[in-house]
Scaffold this motif. Structure first.
Motif, PDB file in Angstrom:
ATOM      1  N   GLU A  11     -61.595  12.008  47.520  1.00 36.50           N
ATOM      2  CA  GLU A  11     -60.191  12.105  48.175  1.00 36.50           C
ATOM      3  C   GLU A  11     -59.306  12.351  47.206  1.00 36.50           C
ATOM      4  O   GLU A  11     -58.471  13.068  47.523  1.00 36.50           O
ATOM      5  CB  GLU A  11     -60.095  10.692  48.757  1.00 36.50           C
ATOM      6  N   ALA A  69     -52.989   4.469  62.688  1.00 36.10           N
ATOM      7  CA  ALA A  69     -54.576   4.848  62.225  1.00 36.10           C
ATOM      8  C   ALA A  69     -55.007   4.083  61.028  1.00 36.10           C
ATOM      9  O   ALA A  69     -54.202   3.637  60.182  1.00 36.10           O
ATOM     10  CB  ALA A  69     -54.521   6.398  61.683  1.00 36.10           C
ATOM     11  N   TRP A  77     -61.601   5.482  57.341  1.00 42.41           N
ATOM     12  CA  TRP A  77     -61.868   6.559  56.722  1.00 42.41           C
ATOM     13  C   TRP A  77     -61.570   7.847  57.319  1.00 42.41           C
ATOM     14  O   TRP A  77     -61.777   7.998  58.505  1.00 42.41           O
ATOM     15  CB  TRP A  77     -63.557   6.440  56.370  1.00 42.41           C
ATOM     16  N   LEU A  78     -61.036   8.817  56.572  1.00 39.73           N
ATOM     17  CA  LEU A  78     -60.720  10.141  56.904  1.00 39.73           C
ATOM     18  C   LEU A  78     -61.203  10.954  55.705  1.00 39.73           C
ATOM     19  O   LEU A  78     -60.839  10.705  54.801  1.00 39.73           O
ATOM     20  CB  LEU A  78     -59.225  10.276  57.130  1.00 39.73           C
ATOM     21  N   ASP A  79     -61.641  12.384  56.329  1.00 45.46           N
ATOM     22  CA  ASP A  79     -62.065  13.474  55.288  1.00 45.46           C
ATOM     23  C   ASP A  79     -60.782  13.933  54.739  1.00 45.46           C
ATOM     24  O   ASP A  79     -59.765  13.582  55.422  1.00 45.46           O
ATOM     25  CB  ASP A  79     -63.022  14.109  55.840  1.00 45.46           C
ATOM     26  N   ASN A  80     -61.000  14.923  53.976  1.00 44.41           N
ATOM     27  CA  ASN A  80     -59.813  15.619  53.571  1.00 44.41           C
ATOM     28  C   ASN A  80     -58.782  16.339  54.529  1.00 44.41           C
ATOM     29  O   ASN A  80     -57.482  16.487  54.234  1.00 44.41           O
ATOM     30  CB  ASN A  80     -60.061  16.587  52.363  1.00 44.41           C
ATOM     31  N   GLN A  81     -59.685  16.940  55.350  1.00 40.92           N
ATOM     32  CA  GLN A  81     -58.977  17.730  56.322  1.00 40.92           C
ATOM     33  C   GLN A  81     -58.231  16.685  57.246  1.00 40.92           C
ATOM     34  O   GLN A  81     -57.104  16.930  57.848  1.00 40.92           O
ATOM     35  CB  GLN A  81     -59.775  18.605  57.122  1.00 40.92           C
ATOM     36  N   GLN A  82     -58.789  15.604  57.599  1.00 41.40           N
ATOM     37  CA  GLN A  82     -58.194  14.867  58.655  1.00 41.40           C
ATOM     38  C   GLN A  82     -56.929  14.054  58.160  1.00 41.40           C
ATOM     39  O   GLN A  82     -55.807  13.841  58.893  1.00 41.40           O
ATOM     40  CB  GLN A  82     -59.162  13.879  59.247  1.00 41.40           C
ATOM     41  N   ILE A  83     -56.892  13.675  56.798  1.00 38.32           N
ATOM     42  CA  ILE A  83     -55.715  13.009  56.368  1.00 38.32           C
ATOM     43  C   ILE A  83     -54.455  14.064  56.100  1.00 38.32           C
ATOM     44  O   ILE A  83     -53.408  13.585  56.380  1.00 38.32           O
ATOM     45  CB  ILE A  83     -56.154  12.547  54.900  1.00 38.32           C
ATOM     46  N   ASP A  86     -54.123  16.427  58.227  1.00 31.05           N
ATOM     47  CA  ASP A  86     -53.779  16.552  59.618  1.00 31.05           C
ATOM     48  C   ASP A  86     -52.753  15.433  60.120  1.00 31.05           C
ATOM     49  O   ASP A  86     -51.720  15.580  60.690  1.00 31.05           O
ATOM     50  CB  ASP A  86     -54.850  16.752  60.889  1.00 31.05           C
ATOM     51  N   GLN A  87     -53.298  14.224  59.786  1.00 33.40           N
ATOM     52  CA  GLN A  87     -52.484  12.855  60.002  1.00 33.40           C
ATOM     53  C   GLN A  87     -51.169  12.827  59.311  1.00 33.40           C
ATOM     54  O   GLN A  87     -50.192  12.277  59.860  1.00 33.40           O
ATOM     55  CB  GLN A  87     -53.381  11.622  59.691  1.00 33.40           C
ATOM     56  N   LYS A  93     -48.545  15.112  61.078  1.00 32.30           N
ATOM     57  CA  LYS A  93     -48.286  14.454  62.462  1.00 32.30           C
ATOM     58  C   LYS A  93     -47.083  13.249  62.016  1.00 32.30           C
ATOM     59  O   LYS A  93     -46.260  13.172  62.705  1.00 32.30           O
ATOM     60  CB  LYS A  93     -49.370  13.794  63.270  1.00 32.30           C
TER      61      LYS A  93
END
Length: 199
Positions: A106, A180, A183-189, A191-192, A195
């Motif tokens: 990360e 939220a 755990w979030l992967d690199n794409q998800q973090i 995106d979050q 937002k």
């Protein structure tokens, strides 16, 4: 005749003054003088609204300080950190450990995100489960100096947000509400954070 002609004007002035007093509480003040965030900011380790912060929310008015941000800690540089300084801003708390392989993965993405969202989303690393020397080395190895990092070896901030393992993200909106956690992967973090910045 002159006195009679002044009476309507005087009555109008008094009514305007009363209307102004009645409108004052709508600036966010709750009964009892505390400042309300306008919503329940509860989440892991959060609760109702607290006092006003000197930090602005971008609109020139003081931001309400939710209970989720009422904590103090020490940065890796040994400086005092006050969580209330984050009031009014979207926040990403990144709970990491210096020996964690997932955290290392990360850490390769976060510096770019910190640059991209500078001034839009606050990212604060919360380091634990390791020695301060190891934490400093981790920050140096992955060029994480653009972010603030807390040395939470006692686990105070971890406990406040109910974090029991690494790596975990806790995302808070501008009102300090946890939106939220986990755990979030690199794409998800990424995106979050987009937002959070847009909200």
């Amino acid at each position: 005749m002159r006195v009679r002609s002044l009476l309507p004007a005087l009555a109008f002035t008094v009514l305007l003054g009363l209307a102004g007093c009645a409108a004052a509480p709508h600036r966010g003040a709750a009964p009892g003088g505390s400042v309300s965030s306008g919503s329940d900011s509860s989440g892991s380790g959060s609760g109702g609204a607290g006092s006003a912060s000197a930090a602005g929310n971008g609109a020139g008015a003081p931001a309400a300080v939710p209970a989720s941000l009422t904590f103090t800690a020490t940065t890796l540089d040994g400086k005092r950190f006050d969580g209330t300084s984050l009031a009014g801003h979207p926040v990403v708390l990144w709970f990491w450990a210096p020996w964690c392989a997932t955290c290392a993965s990360e850490a390769q993405t976060l510096p770019d995100l910190a640059t991209e969202y500078k001034g839009k989303v606050e990212i604060v690393g919360v380091a634990g489960m390791g020695q301060v020397k190891e934490m400093h080395q981790f920050v140096s190895d992955f060029d994480l100096g653009r972010m603030t990092h807390l040395s939470d070896d006692a686990g105070v901030v971890w406990k406040k947000f109910g974090v029991t393992e690494q790596s975990v993200y806790v995302l808070l909106d501008r009102r300090g509400k946890v939106v939220a956690k986990g755990w979030l992967d690199n794409q998800q973090i990424g995106d979050q954070m987009a937002k959070l910045a847009a909200a």
